[in-house]
Write a protein that holds these residues in place. Structure first.
Motif, PDB file in Angstrom:
ATOM      1  N   ASN A  34      -1.958   3.399  -5.813  1.00  0.00           N
ATOM      2  CA  ASN A  34      -2.995   2.678  -7.198  1.00  0.00           C
ATOM      3  C   ASN A  34      -4.471   2.760  -5.987  1.00  0.00           C
ATOM      4  O   ASN A  34      -5.053   2.513  -6.529  1.00  0.00           O
ATOM      5  N   TYR A  35      -4.232   3.790  -4.855  1.00  0.00           N
ATOM      6  CA  TYR A  35      -5.088   3.842  -4.570  1.00  0.00           C
ATOM      7  C   TYR A  35      -6.076   4.733  -4.006  1.00  0.00           C
ATOM      8  O   TYR A  35      -4.628   6.053  -3.964  1.00  0.00           O
ATOM      9  N   HIS A  63      -5.499  -6.132 -14.544  1.00  0.00           N
ATOM     10  CA  HIS A  63      -6.301  -5.530 -13.619  1.00  0.00           C
ATOM     11  C   HIS A  63      -7.262  -5.085 -13.792  1.00  0.00           C
ATOM     12  O   HIS A  63      -7.020  -3.887 -14.125  1.00  0.00           O
ATOM     13  N   SER A 115      -3.180  -4.944   0.303  1.00  0.00           N
ATOM     14  CA  SER A 115      -3.404  -3.360   0.660  1.00  0.00           C
ATOM     15  C   SER A 115      -4.417  -2.925   0.739  1.00  0.00           C
ATOM     16  O   SER A 115      -5.262  -1.485   1.267  1.00  0.00           O
ATOM     17  N   GLU A 116      -5.562  -3.852  -0.160  1.00  0.00           N
ATOM     18  CA  GLU A 116      -7.183  -3.736  -0.301  1.00  0.00           C
ATOM     19  C   GLU A 116      -7.491  -3.979   1.225  1.00  0.00           C
ATOM     20  O   GLU A 116      -8.216  -2.842   1.906  1.00  0.00           O
ATOM     21  N   TYR A 151       1.146  -1.460  -0.090  1.00  0.00           N
ATOM     22  CA  TYR A 151      -0.505   0.139   0.026  1.00  0.00           C
ATOM     23  C   TYR A 151       1.043   1.130   0.163  1.00  0.00           C
ATOM     24  O   TYR A 151       1.863   1.328   0.900  1.00  0.00           O
ATOM     25  N   ARG A 208      -0.814  -3.139  -5.767  1.00  0.00           N
ATOM     26  CA  ARG A 208      -2.218  -3.819  -5.693  1.00  0.00           C
ATOM     27  C   ARG A 208      -2.207  -4.777  -4.555  1.00  0.00           C
ATOM     28  O   ARG A 208      -0.755  -5.987  -5.053  1.00  0.00           O
TER      29      ARG A 208
END
Lengths: 432, 489
Positions: free
Chosen positions: B51-52, B370, B20-21, B12, B16
């Motif tokens: 990416n977030y 992705h 990280s989620e 993170y 991904r």
């Protein structure tokens, strides 16, 4: 040092030419000629010195990756560059010297030609055909002698310079023939080596400083009123100093020759073995062993050279009077000659030390060493002149001694930590 | 000052993946708390793009680059010999040395005025002597060239951690051991704070797999000829190195959480105190999937099989592709989706793509890259995992919440997820089939079985929906961490 051989041949032929033509050419003309040639060699060496080591390095790297095609174009390219620089400086000099047209042309030609000899020597050192190199210098020197004598007796100074120049041109032609035949020839010029100046700036400084060192004591003697005489215009000579010093240079031939052989045979083998043992992933103990082999080999070689050169120097000092009588010069400065023999003995060792230091690529140390030499030689020589006649020659002697001690202490320290320095300077290159 | 500083490594907000989620979920579901982030990455080039979308309650992000060594080689180097004392302890017996000694060293290093001179850490007599000492205390027939580089490469990342400008916080929550665990321990020592350690996958175990397969580590001919169970000198060196990192983190963590029982056992064998460990499973947002589950067409012909995850060697995607070939021989119109990012190990992805072509599966297999997986769930009939190592794959839970059964290798907590953890849980029935790893035949047989047996399929689908609703609700997970956080801040 690539310059040693050519310089020795020149001193040799210059001395003989002086002796054989003394009866046919006026003493003054001969004096001007001798001084002129010495200035030509000295100036050319110093202004070429930024090129010398950088070019040597460039050529060595090309040869290492077996890119022989770069050699000839670089040789031609650098020669052109050097000729332009020499021609400009030479032109200004002959204008100032107020020479007649013929002498001017011959002087500039000789000057430019000498510049090419250094470059040719660097290029050709990659060749293993030493016999041809020696032959080139021998035939060239003989031609210089003969033509110098024949033309000199007829045209005086102009003839001497022209004749001498012919012989040097022969040397350049013979060396070039070998370079062009031995290495792949392509019809192009190359100045890529100029890039190396950025990366190896230190090398340019090292060579320049060392050459300044070599000529420093002489220049000081030429331009000090009490020790020199005006020869022609700004050309000055020092009768008390020049002859003994240049004569003594002939004594270092054996040491340099022996060193060259030692490097080629044993030192380089140990050196290579050491680096191979790293690349072949040997353990630490094996590296230490090979480091010690290098140290022991150097000790042994240096011991041999010391004994050989020491003996020669001692014999030279004993025979100095006889040599003087034989050549037929007054022995007022015999003491200077004896000191000079000792000094050049140390100078030979200093040169050897510099070469080995650079072999390991310790550029900072080499810079310190040549800087010390340049500085102390000028400084000590001034002091020696100030102290009086009986101290002439002690300037260069103590300068060589000081530089030798400094250089040796540095090198000894580095060599004993060879493995440390080999590894610790490796940079990390991160590939993203 | 933030309430919680999260320490993450190689994830993170740049890479991904499951961890990280999970981190993103934790932050967004606790809007009342202020977070700061210490994100450890190999080098700057990895952090160009986030990416977030960083939630508003993230106060600051400090990036730490393990392998950026840009510095000027100074002639006069600032000495900090404690660095090498630290590494001596680190590489020696870190868990047997008194805490005070270590802490004194680290405090001195971290509070050093003017920081640590990288050119000193990188090339100095002290480094050399310390390295030689370590070399001589081990097997002195080891190749010195490789030893030197391995020493430097293990030592320098630790220097980067010590150099890090750590933001102060009452609680440091590290989401792995490894470098992140070390950094959290350093932070705890520096600010006398608390430390929480959560391990999804077991760091030492994952590194061990990577190192065993690594070709960049030198092995002598003699070593590589030996049976595969014994590793070469340098492979062992790295395994010990990562082991030492875990020991440090286990020692300094006030509390340790992990996803499932199997992980706990690993942690204990690596030196963690069992008293500190509690289990908090992963969770999914059940509501989000309820609609998909309700709208499933029970009578449709089932043909779509999905692999969901990063295309990387540890997931053994190649075994999945081999299984596809076997399945196609029985069910020619089967369709396979490989959903997940491909850029992390682009060479491995290329090999997989080549394999698909070689086996003539171009018509059946599709790499999506992705994408938002939720969009694909309605058309997926079966999820397949062929990983060599897993923690608690979220995708199994999400799939189950949608009523999609799974065929998975029996690794990590997969058995728990498919068959149930407690007795009560087990009574719900199986929600998928287990296989061995590296076994394309077994995987193929299980897939064919589920695609063709409607009764079995529907039973497993139902079991999955109930299991996730009862045991793997994300709200439970978030609440558990809220409670722990509340305890420390």
């Amino acid at each position: 040092m690539v310059s040693s051989g050519p310089v020795l041949f020149t001193i040799f032929s210059l001395t003989i030419l002086g002796v054989i033509s003394s009866s046919k050419v006026s003493h003054h003309e001969l004096q001007v000629f001798r001084t002129l040639v010495v200035y030509i060699y000295g100036t050319s060496l110093v202004i070429s010195s930024p090129f010398q080591m950088v070019l040597t390095r460039y050529m060595a790297d090309r040869i290492f990756i077996k890119d022989y095609s770069a050699l000839v174009p670089s040789f031609v390219g650098v020669s052109i560059l050097s000729t332009v620089v020499h021609a400009v400086i030479g032109y200004i000099a002959v204008k100032a010297l107020n020479f007649d047209f013929g002498t001017s042309v011959a002087t500039v030609a000789l000057f430019a030609n000498v510049g090419i000899i250094w470059i040719a020597m660097i290029t050709i050192s990659a060749s293993k055909d030493f016999v041809w190199i020696v032959k080139s210098f021998m035939y060239g020197s003989i031609l210089s002698l003969v033509a110098g004598y024949l033309l000199g007796t007829r045209f005086q100074l102009m003839g001497l310079v022209m004749g001498f120049c012919l012989g040097q041109i022969l040397i350049v032609i013979m060396l070039s023939v070998q370079i062009f035949t031995e290495f792949e020839y392509r019809n192009r010029l190359e100045f890529y080596f100029l890039e190396y100046f950025k990366k190896y700036t230190a090398l340019a400084f090292i060579a320049t400083l060392f050459n300044i060192g070599i000529w420093g004591d002489k220049v000081v003697f030429w331009f000090t009123r009490e020790t020199s005489q005006q020869v022609h215009s700004f050309l000055r000579a020092s009768y008390v100093y020049d002859v003994p010093i240049f004569l003594s240079y002939l004594f270092i031939v054996p040491a340099l020759a022996m060193f060259t052989i030692q490097v080629e045979t044993s030192f380089y083998i140990h050196y290579k073995k050491y680096f191979l043992s790293i690349l072949n992933r040997h353990p630490y103990s094996s590296l230490i062993e090979r480091q010690n082999n290098i140290i022991n080999d150097l000790k042994l070689s240096m011991g041999r050279i010391l004994v050989l050169q020491g003996t020669i120097s001692v014999v030279g000092i004993f025979l100095s009077e006889k040599i003087y009588n034989y050549i037929g010069i007054s022995s007022i400065n015999l003491g200077v000659f004896q000191i000079a023999i000792l000094a050049v003995f140390l100078l030979a060792l200093l040169q050897i030390l510099l070469i080995i230091t650079l072999y390991f690529d310790y550029r900072t140390d080499a810079l310190i060493l040549s800087g010390t030499f340049a500085l102390t030689n000028i400084l000590f020589t001034i002091v020696s002149i100030w102290m009086g006649f009986s101290y002439y020659g002690y300037g260069i002697l103590f300068s060589c001694l000081t530089s030798l001690v400094v250089g040796f202490v540095l090198f000894n320290y580095r060599l004993r930590s060879l493995i440390y320095y080999t590894f610790i300077n490796q940079k990390i290159i991160v590939n993203d | 000052m933030s309430d919680v500083c999260l320490v993450v490594e190689g994830s993170y907000p740049y890479i991904r993946g499951g961890v990280s989620e999970w981190v993103h979920r934790l932050i967004t579901d606790m809007p009342d708390l202020q977070f700061s982030l210490l994100s450890i990455m190999p080098s700057q080039s990895y952090t160009r793009e986030e990416n977030y979308r960083i939630p508003n309650n993230v106060e600051s992000i400090v990036n730490v680059y393990l392998h950026d060594y840009q510095f000027k080689d100074r002639f006069f180097k600032k000495r900090t010999p404690e660095l090498f004392d630290f590494f001596d302890i680190f590489y020696g017996d870190i868990d047997k040395r008194p805490k005070e000694e270590l802490e004194k060293l680290l405090l001195k290093l971290m509070n050093n005025r003017g920081g640590i001179d990288l050119s000193y850490a990188f090339s100095s007599r002290d480094l050399w002597n310390s390295m030689l000492k370590t070399y001589n205390s081990g097997d002195t027939s080891t190749t010195f060239l490789d030893f030197f580089w391995n020493y430097r490469f293990t030592f320098l990342p630790l220097v980067q951690l010590i150099k890090t400008n750590i933001p102060p916080a009452p609680l440091y929550h590290t989401i792995s051991t490894g470098y992140a665990g070390v950094l959290a321990s350093l932070a705890k020592i520096k600010f006398n704070s608390n430390m929480l350690l959560t391990e999804h996958g077991i760091y030492t175990k994952e590194r061990r797999i990577e190192i065993a397969q690594a070709t960049w580590l030198y092995e002598s001919e003699e070593e590589s000829m030996k049976a595969t169970s014994s590793l070469g000198f340098f492979k062992n060196w790295w395994i010990r190195y990562f082991g030492a990192m875990s020991k440090l983190a286990y020692r300094y963590a006030d509390q340790i959480t992990t996803l499932y029982e199997g992980n706990k056992l690993y942690q204990i064998s690596d030196g963690a105190d069992p008293q500190k460990i509690s289990i908090i499973p992963n969770g999914v947002v059940v509501n989000q999937f309820r609609e998909i589950a309700q709208n499933r067409d029970i009578s449709r012909k089932r043909r779509t099989v999905a692999y969901i995850g990063r295309v990387v060697p540890i997931k053994d995607v190649k075994t999945f592709i081999k299984a596809c070939k076997l399945i196609v021989q029985k069910i020619p119109d089967a369709e396979f989706l490989l959903i997940g990012p491909q850029e992390e190990e682009s060479q491995y992805y290329q090999e997989c793509a080549d394999m698909v072509n070689m086996l003539g599966l171009e018509k059946n297999v599709k790499f999506t890259g992705h994408v938002n997986v939720t969009d694909h769930f309605p058309k997926i009939d079966l999820i397949v995992l062929t990983s060599i190592s897993e923690a608690q794959p979220l995708v199994i839970l999400e799939g189950a919440a949608c009523g999609i059964p799974v065929v998975t290798t029996d690794v990590g907590s997969c058995r728990e997820l498919v068959e149930g953890r407690t007795d009560e849980d087990k009574e719900l029935g199986k929600s998928g089939l287990l296989t061995s790893f590296h076994a394309p035949g077994e995987t193929a047989a299980a897939v064919i079985n589920l695609l063709t047996d409607d009764v079995l399929y529907n039973k497993m689908s139902e079991a999955g929906i109930s299991r996730v609703e009862q045991y793997y609700n994300v709200a439970d997970m978030v609440n558990a961490y809220k409670t722990i956080y509340g305890h420390y801040i």
